[in-house]
Write a protein that holds these residues in place. Sequence first.
Motif, PDB file in Angstrom:
ATOM      1  N   MET A 204       0.951  -1.318  -0.022  1.00 41.23           N
ATOM      2  CA  MET A 204       0.125   0.093  -0.036  1.00 41.23           C
ATOM      3  C   MET A 204       0.919   1.328  -0.058  1.00 41.23           C
ATOM      4  O   MET A 204       1.414   1.506   0.785  1.00 41.23           O
ATOM      5  CB  MET A 204      -0.866   0.014   1.079  1.00 41.23           C
ATOM      6  N   GLU A 205       1.034   2.074  -1.137  1.00 40.01           N
ATOM      7  CA  GLU A 205       1.572   3.349  -1.290  1.00 40.01           C
ATOM      8  C   GLU A 205       0.966   4.445  -0.699  1.00 40.01           C
ATOM      9  O   GLU A 205      -0.276   4.487  -0.856  1.00 40.01           O
ATOM     10  CB  GLU A 205       1.955   3.353  -2.902  1.00 40.01           C
ATOM     11  N   LEU A 206       1.665   5.099   0.301  1.00 35.95           N
ATOM     12  CA  LEU A 206       0.961   6.050   1.015  1.00 35.95           C
ATOM     13  C   LEU A 206       0.277   7.370  -0.115  1.00 35.95           C
ATOM     14  O   LEU A 206       1.055   7.277  -0.951  1.00 35.95           O
ATOM     15  CB  LEU A 206       1.823   6.801   1.832  1.00 35.95           C
ATOM     16  N   ALA A 207      -0.845   7.756   0.309  1.00 32.42           N
ATOM     17  CA  ALA A 207      -1.254   8.705  -0.856  1.00 32.42           C
ATOM     18  C   ALA A 207      -0.581  10.065  -0.930  1.00 32.42           C
ATOM     19  O   ALA A 207       0.174  10.551  -0.023  1.00 32.42           O
ATOM     20  CB  ALA A 207      -2.846   9.239  -0.269  1.00 32.42           C
ATOM     21  N   PRO A 208      -0.465  10.467  -2.029  1.00 28.72           N
ATOM     22  CA  PRO A 208       0.440  11.762  -2.269  1.00 28.72           C
ATOM     23  C   PRO A 208       0.097  13.041  -1.439  1.00 28.72           C
ATOM     24  O   PRO A 208      -0.931  13.328  -1.063  1.00 28.72           O
ATOM     25  CB  PRO A 208       0.219  12.040  -3.892  1.00 28.72           C
ATOM     26  N   GLY A 209       1.112  13.627  -0.945  1.00 26.69           N
ATOM     27  CA  GLY A 209       1.075  14.825  -0.144  1.00 26.69           C
ATOM     28  C   GLY A 209       0.845  14.526   1.530  1.00 26.69           C
ATOM     29  O   GLY A 209       1.084  15.314   2.033  1.00 26.69           O
ATOM     30  N   TYR A 210       1.012  13.179   1.628  1.00 26.21           N
ATOM     31  CA  TYR A 210       0.673  12.767   3.235  1.00 26.21           C
ATOM     32  C   TYR A 210       1.967  12.917   3.955  1.00 26.21           C
ATOM     33  O   TYR A 210       1.713  13.745   4.859  1.00 26.21           O
ATOM     34  CB  TYR A 210       0.137  11.195   3.196  1.00 26.21           C
TER      35      TYR A 210
END
Length: 480
Positions: free
Chosen positions: A270-276
Motif C-alpha cells: 500500500m503506497e501512501l497517498a500523495p501529499g501525506y
Amino acid sequence: MQRIFQSTLSQRNIWLRRPRCLSRLAHNHTQNTLEEEDDFLVPKIPHFDYIPPPYTGPSASEILEKRKEHLIPSILHLYKNPLNLVDGKMQYLYDENGRRYLDAFGGIATVCCGHCHPDVVEAIVNQTRRLQHSTVLYVHHAIADFAEALAAKLPGDLKVVFFTNSGTEANELAIMMARLYTGFHDIISLRNGYHGNAAGTMGATAHSNFKFNVVQTGVHHALNPDQYRGVFGSDGVKYARDVQEIIDYGTCGRVAGFIAEAIQGVGGIMELAPGYLPAVYNCIRKAGALCIADEVQSGFARTGSHFWGFEAHDVVPDIVTMAKGIGNGIPIGAVVTTPEIAKVLTTRTYFNTFGGNPACTAGALAVLKVIEKEKLQENAFVVGSYLKEYLISLKEKHEIIGDVRGRGLMLGVELVTDRQLKTPAKAEILHIMDQMRELGVLLGKGGFHGNVFRITPPLCFTKEDADFLVGAMDYTISKM
C-alpha cells in the motif's frame, strides 16, 4: 501437439485461445515442459543457463516431521504441499527434485541482487576465511567501510550508522532513540503498518494478526492513507489531519516520533497517498517529535524511481531504518540518523554483539556495489513499470483483480470477489497461489485480509520473467 506461449511487447495483451484438447500439463523436474491444456496455451518459464547439483538431503516430508517435533508450532509454511527449496541462482529457485521456479517474492523483499550472487558470495567467503566474527569493541575496516558507503546513499545530515541484526531490532532502536532524544513517550504509527514483533515494534504495528495480548503503551495508530479503500481516496493532506488530531486530543501536545513505511509491505503493498508525508512531517516536527522512515522493505533501489521509498514523497526523515535488501539475505539491519540524535545513546552503554559483524558488513558492502555496477535501480524501474502496466491490463480482463499498485519491483495485486464492495477474495488467492506454484511461479501474499499478491522479486528480474508471471496469472485465473 506442443505449443509454447511467449508474449512480447507487441502482442502481450493478446491472449491466445485454442480448441479444447485432451492434453494436460506435463511436469518435468529439470525444466518446465508445457503443453496445450484445455483451450489455453500454458506459459513457459524463460530459459536460464544453470543446472543445480543433485540434491542428496532429506525430503520435504522428512523435514516436516522434524519441524513438527522440534520447531515452535507458530512457524508457518506456504502452499498445501510445502516446498523444499535447496538451490538458488539469481531470480530462480530450485526444489529437491531440481525443478526451477521464478522467485517473485524474493524471500519477502529481501533478495535484491539475486540468489547467490557471485560478488556477494565471494565477499562473504573471503571475509569469513580471514575473520568471521570479533566484536565492535575491536576495530575492523569492514564495518567502517560499509557505514561510509551506506551513509553516502542518504540525504542531508543522515550520516551516522548503527548496525543491528534485523528490521525489528532497527525499528526498536529507532523508537527508543526518538523517546530519549525528545524526552517524550508517545509514538504515532499508521493503521495497517508493520514494524516488527518485539515489544516496541509490536506496539507500533497495527495489524491484529501480528499482535499478542500483551501490554503495549504509548502508541497511537493514525488513519491509513489508503488510496484503494480509504475514505479520502488519494488526498494525502486530508488523511494527515488525523495525525494532528491525535496530537491535540490523545497526547499532551508533544510526542516522541512518527514511524511509517513509504509503501506498506505486510499491509499489502500500500503506497501512501500523495501529499501525506510532507503534511505529517510538518505537524510532527511542530510537536517536537522525530520522523522515522521504515525502509526495511522499500529501500535499496526496490522502488526503482528512487533508492529509498521516502524520496518519492520529497521528505527527509530524522531516522531511517533498514534491513532485508541491505544484505541480500544476510542477517543485518541498520539505523541511520544525524550526529546530534545519535548522541543520545552515549549516556549509557549500548552496543550489539553481532551488529557490524565483519562477514555481514563485507557482504552488505558488496550488495551496494552490485546495485550500482549492474544498474539494478534502473532495472527495477524499467521492468517494474513494464510489469505494472501489464498487470493493469490483466485487471481489465479479470473482475477478480480489484487493484494493482506499488512502484518498481514492489507491486501488489489485490483480489476481490466483488469490485463494488471490494470483498476480499481470501480463498481464491490461496487457490491461485497453489496453481501458479504448479506452473513455476512463487508469489507472496499480504494485506490485512491476506488477499493481496506481494510481488517483490530480486531486482535482476527481466521483462521475460514479467511476461511469464503475468501469463501464469492470466492462465490460472482464466481456468477458475
